[in-house]
Design a protein around this motif. Structure first.
Motif, PDB file in Angstrom:
ATOM      1  N   UNK A   1       0.709  -1.094  -0.028  1.00  0.00           N
ATOM      2  CA  UNK A   1      -0.236  -0.077   0.013  1.00  0.00           C
ATOM      3  C   UNK A   1       0.966   1.481   0.097  1.00  0.00           C
ATOM      4  N   UNK A   2       0.608   2.085  -0.856  1.00  0.00           N
ATOM      5  CA  UNK A   2       1.405   3.530  -0.819  1.00  0.00           C
ATOM      6  C   UNK A   2       1.059   4.130  -2.079  1.00  0.00           C
ATOM      7  N   UNK A   3       1.657   5.335  -2.664  1.00  0.00           N
ATOM      8  CA  UNK A   3       1.671   6.133  -3.811  1.00  0.00           C
ATOM      9  C   UNK A   3       2.878   5.759  -4.584  1.00  0.00           C
ATOM     10  N   UNK A   4       2.968   5.691  -5.815  1.00  0.00           N
ATOM     11  CA  UNK A   4       4.308   5.366  -6.644  1.00  0.00           C
ATOM     12  C   UNK A   4       4.298   6.040  -7.909  1.00  0.00           C
ATOM     13  N   UNK A   5       5.336   6.899  -7.938  1.00  0.00           N
ATOM     14  CA  UNK A   5       5.871   7.685  -9.050  1.00  0.00           C
ATOM     15  C   UNK A   5       6.424   6.706 -10.449  1.00  0.00           C
ATOM     16  N   UNK A   6       5.561   7.184 -11.494  1.00  0.00           N
ATOM     17  CA  UNK A   6       5.878   6.312 -12.615  1.00  0.00           C
ATOM     18  C   UNK A   6       6.623   7.244 -13.768  1.00  0.00           C
ATOM     19  N   UNK A   7       7.469   6.421 -14.724  1.00  0.00           N
ATOM     20  CA  UNK A   7       8.361   7.064 -15.739  1.00  0.00           C
ATOM     21  C   UNK A   7       8.782   6.058 -16.417  1.00  0.00           C
ATOM     22  N   UNK A   8       9.790   6.596 -17.355  1.00  0.00           N
ATOM     23  CA  UNK A   8      10.585   5.620 -18.237  1.00  0.00           C
ATOM     24  C   UNK A   8      12.034   6.106 -18.198  1.00  0.00           C
ATOM     25  N   UNK A   9      13.008   5.298 -18.543  1.00  0.00           N
ATOM     26  CA  UNK A   9      14.435   5.412 -18.607  1.00  0.00           C
ATOM     27  C   UNK A   9      14.940   4.742 -19.828  1.00  0.00           C
ATOM     28  N   UNK A  10      16.176   5.025 -20.133  1.00  0.00           N
ATOM     29  CA  UNK A  10      16.987   4.115 -21.197  1.00  0.00           C
ATOM     30  C   UNK A  10      16.831   4.834 -22.485  1.00  0.00           C
ATOM     31  N   UNK A  11      16.317   6.131 -22.747  1.00  0.00           N
ATOM     32  CA  UNK A  11      16.043   6.324 -24.071  1.00  0.00           C
ATOM     33  C   UNK A  11      16.373   8.033 -23.846  1.00  0.00           C
ATOM     34  N   UNK A  12      17.337   8.836 -24.364  1.00  0.00           N
ATOM     35  CA  UNK A  12      17.548  10.026 -24.238  1.00  0.00           C
ATOM     36  C   UNK A  12      16.824  10.775 -25.080  1.00  0.00           C
ATOM     37  N   UNK A  13      16.260  10.410 -26.063  1.00  0.00           N
ATOM     38  CA  UNK A  13      15.276  11.128 -27.045  1.00  0.00           C
ATOM     39  C   UNK A  13      14.042  11.137 -26.415  1.00  0.00           C
ATOM     40  N   UNK A  14      13.625  10.191 -25.563  1.00  0.00           N
ATOM     41  CA  UNK A  14      12.088  10.061 -25.020  1.00  0.00           C
ATOM     42  C   UNK A  14      11.883  10.422 -23.580  1.00  0.00           C
ATOM     43  N   UNK A  15      10.589  10.747 -23.283  1.00  0.00           N
ATOM     44  CA  UNK A  15      10.095  11.057 -21.778  1.00  0.00           C
ATOM     45  C   UNK A  15       8.882  10.965 -21.741  1.00  0.00           C
ATOM     46  N   UNK A  16       8.101  11.141 -20.685  1.00  0.00           N
ATOM     47  CA  UNK A  16       6.805  10.691 -20.275  1.00  0.00           C
ATOM     48  C   UNK A  16       6.487  11.785 -19.303  1.00  0.00           C
ATOM     49  N   UNK A  17       5.074  12.107 -19.415  1.00  0.00           N
ATOM     50  CA  UNK A  17       4.586  12.980 -18.238  1.00  0.00           C
ATOM     51  C   UNK A  17       4.349  11.928 -17.177  1.00  0.00           C
TER      52      UNK A  17
ATOM     53  N   UNK B   1      -4.430   1.613 -10.020  1.00  0.00           N
ATOM     54  CA  UNK B   1      -3.277   0.967 -10.159  1.00  0.00           C
ATOM     55  C   UNK B   1      -2.882   0.626 -11.570  1.00  0.00           C
ATOM     56  N   UNK B   2      -3.537   1.257 -12.505  1.00  0.00           N
ATOM     57  CA  UNK B   2      -3.405   1.054 -14.061  1.00  0.00           C
ATOM     58  C   UNK B   2      -2.803   2.253 -14.607  1.00  0.00           C
ATOM     59  N   UNK B   3      -1.874   2.347 -15.048  1.00  0.00           N
ATOM     60  CA  UNK B   3      -1.520   3.624 -15.988  1.00  0.00           C
ATOM     61  C   UNK B   3      -0.984   3.430 -17.199  1.00  0.00           C
ATOM     62  N   UNK B   4      -1.139   4.047 -18.426  1.00  0.00           N
ATOM     63  CA  UNK B   4      -0.551   3.984 -19.495  1.00  0.00           C
ATOM     64  C   UNK B   4       0.228   5.416 -19.810  1.00  0.00           C
ATOM     65  N   UNK B   5       1.539   5.039 -20.150  1.00  0.00           N
ATOM     66  CA  UNK B   5       2.439   6.301 -20.308  1.00  0.00           C
ATOM     67  C   UNK B   5       2.533   6.705 -21.865  1.00  0.00           C
ATOM     68  N   UNK B   6       2.246   7.969 -22.126  1.00  0.00           N
ATOM     69  CA  UNK B   6       2.490   8.252 -23.354  1.00  0.00           C
ATOM     70  C   UNK B   6       3.744   9.039 -23.637  1.00  0.00           C
ATOM     71  N   UNK B   7       4.499   8.423 -24.632  1.00  0.00           N
ATOM     72  CA  UNK B   7       5.869   8.793 -24.896  1.00  0.00           C
ATOM     73  C   UNK B   7       5.836   9.886 -25.658  1.00  0.00           C
ATOM     74  N   UNK B   8       6.842  10.922 -25.018  1.00  0.00           N
ATOM     75  CA  UNK B   8       6.801  12.226 -25.612  1.00  0.00           C
ATOM     76  C   UNK B   8       8.390  12.491 -25.951  1.00  0.00           C
ATOM     77  N   UNK B   9       8.695  13.401 -27.007  1.00  0.00           N
ATOM     78  CA  UNK B   9       9.980  13.743 -27.145  1.00  0.00           C
ATOM     79  C   UNK B   9      10.699  14.552 -26.101  1.00  0.00           C
ATOM     80  N   UNK B  10      11.872  14.084 -25.931  1.00  0.00           N
ATOM     81  CA  UNK B  10      12.712  14.709 -24.824  1.00  0.00           C
ATOM     82  C   UNK B  10      12.943  16.157 -25.170  1.00  0.00           C
TER      83      UNK B  10
END
Length: 356
Positions: free
Chosen positions: A196-212, A227-236
């Motif tokens: 139980x808790x709140x978790x911050x979500x993101x991506x890594x491993x691609x210098x040209x991509x990021x997400x909100x 508990x279900x989140x879809x991250x939209x990949x954005x340009x860094x």
């Protein structure tokens, strides 16, 4: 005194007694009640010892102790202890969100708890999370050896996905490798249990991509869990900056090679620098008065440049209003809307511009 005279009467086989000595008393048989009392006391001591040993070495009859340890460990942020009395029901490589480096950075931890009732495999408790009280029922499991644990059904799972394949996700800043979905897959996703808790979500491993950045909430009250989140990949920002530099470089090349006549106006990659004049022209000069803006949209592995706010460009040239024998060159100025277009391809880890 002298012994009695010969022939005097003596008790047969009686031992000789020194005059004045107290004769030995015969042993009295124990009273039946005394015997029963001693036996009962010994039995009581033996029974108490047996019960004590049984309580000391026999397994707990319900999961109260394990549930108490579990809730206290979550309150303290001690994931190692919480896992020692719980079974998330997944292999170790899928328990990454249950590790201390992830859980310590989570928000909305359990603030307190109170065990209300414990019956066999069910433990009912009042739990406070982020200041909000909620009743929770833990479903416990019991090993063949009698060890109680918080069972897998109590663990909620975070479903994390991205709209394109990514190398790794981040949860509370910790990198978690994305599963290999195959070359044909257009997305990546994870499904992992979490405390139980709140978790911050993101991506890594691609210098040209990021997400909100988004958050997932695992709540004791499952009705408000998210508990279900879809991250939209954005340009860094790096990709946006490099794309802008590539467009500026191309524009400078187009201006430097601007055609002198309309017959050569369609230079490769410079389709925006065109003259729509049927008569002969000369001394063509382009200037950019206002920079256009753009955005990047991703499809598969290609970033498409889309014009946002239009820019402003001025082109000056001379047009022949006469004929070839007697030319009459007149100056002409036009104001154009400047746009950008093209595709960005990542080649050998570097952004490159493909003209349109």
């Amino acid at each position: 005194p002298p012994p009695p005279a010969y022939g005097a009467y003596q008790q047969p086989y009686a031992p000789y007694q020194q005059p004045g000595a107290t004769p030995p008393q015969p042993k009295r048989p124990l009273n039946r009640k005394v015997i029963i009392g001693i036996a009962a006391g010994a039995a009581a001591v033996l029974a108490a010892t047996t019960v004590g040993l049984f309580l000391l070495f026999s397994p707990a009859q319900d999961g109260r102790a394990a549930a108490t340890t579990y809730f206290q460990a979550l309150k303290d942020g001690d994931t190692k202890k919480a896992l020692s009395v719980s079974d998330p029901g997944v292999p170790e490589n899928e328990a990454v969100l249950l590790q201390e480096n992830v859980y310590k950075a989570a928000g909305q931890h359990i603030d307190g708890f109170r065990i209300l009732e414990s019956k066999g495999e069910y433990v009912r408790a009042e739990v406070t999370q982020n200041g909000r009280k909620q009743e929770d029922i833990l479903m416990m499991t019991k090993s063949p050896g009698g060890e109680w644990k918080v069972g897998p059904k109590n663990f909620q799972k975070i479903r994390l996905s991205a709209n394109r394949p990514v190398k790794s996700f981040t949860v509370n800043g910790v990198d978690i490798a994305a599963p290999d979905s195959g070359s044909a897959s257009q997305a990546s996703q994870l499904l992992l249990p979490a405390f139980p808790g709140e978790y911050k979500l993101g991506i890594s491993g691609d210098k040209y991509a990021t997400v909100e950045e988004k958050k997932a909430l695992v709540s004791i009250d499952r009705r408000i869990s998210d508990t279900s989140e879809t991250l939209k990949v954005l340009p860094s920002q790096l990709l946006l900056d490099e794309t802008k530099a590539l467009l500026q470089k191309k524009r400078e090349e187009c201006i430097a090679s601007a055609p002198g006549t309309t017959t050569r106006s369609y230079s490769s990659g410079c389709s925006g620098f065109n003259l729509y004049e049927s008569r002969p022209t000369r001394n063509v000069n382009w200037t950019i008065d206002g920079e256009p803006t753009f955005s990047l949209s991703l499809s598969k592995d290609v970033w498409y440049i889309q014009s946002e706010e239009k820019g402003k460009a001025t082109v000056s040239y001379e047009v022949n209003r006469g004929n070839e024998a007697t030319p009459k060159w007149e100056p002409h100025v036009e104001v154009r809307e400047a746009r950008v277009s093209g595709e960005i391809h990542i080649v050998d880890g570097k952004a490159t511009l493909k003209d349109q």
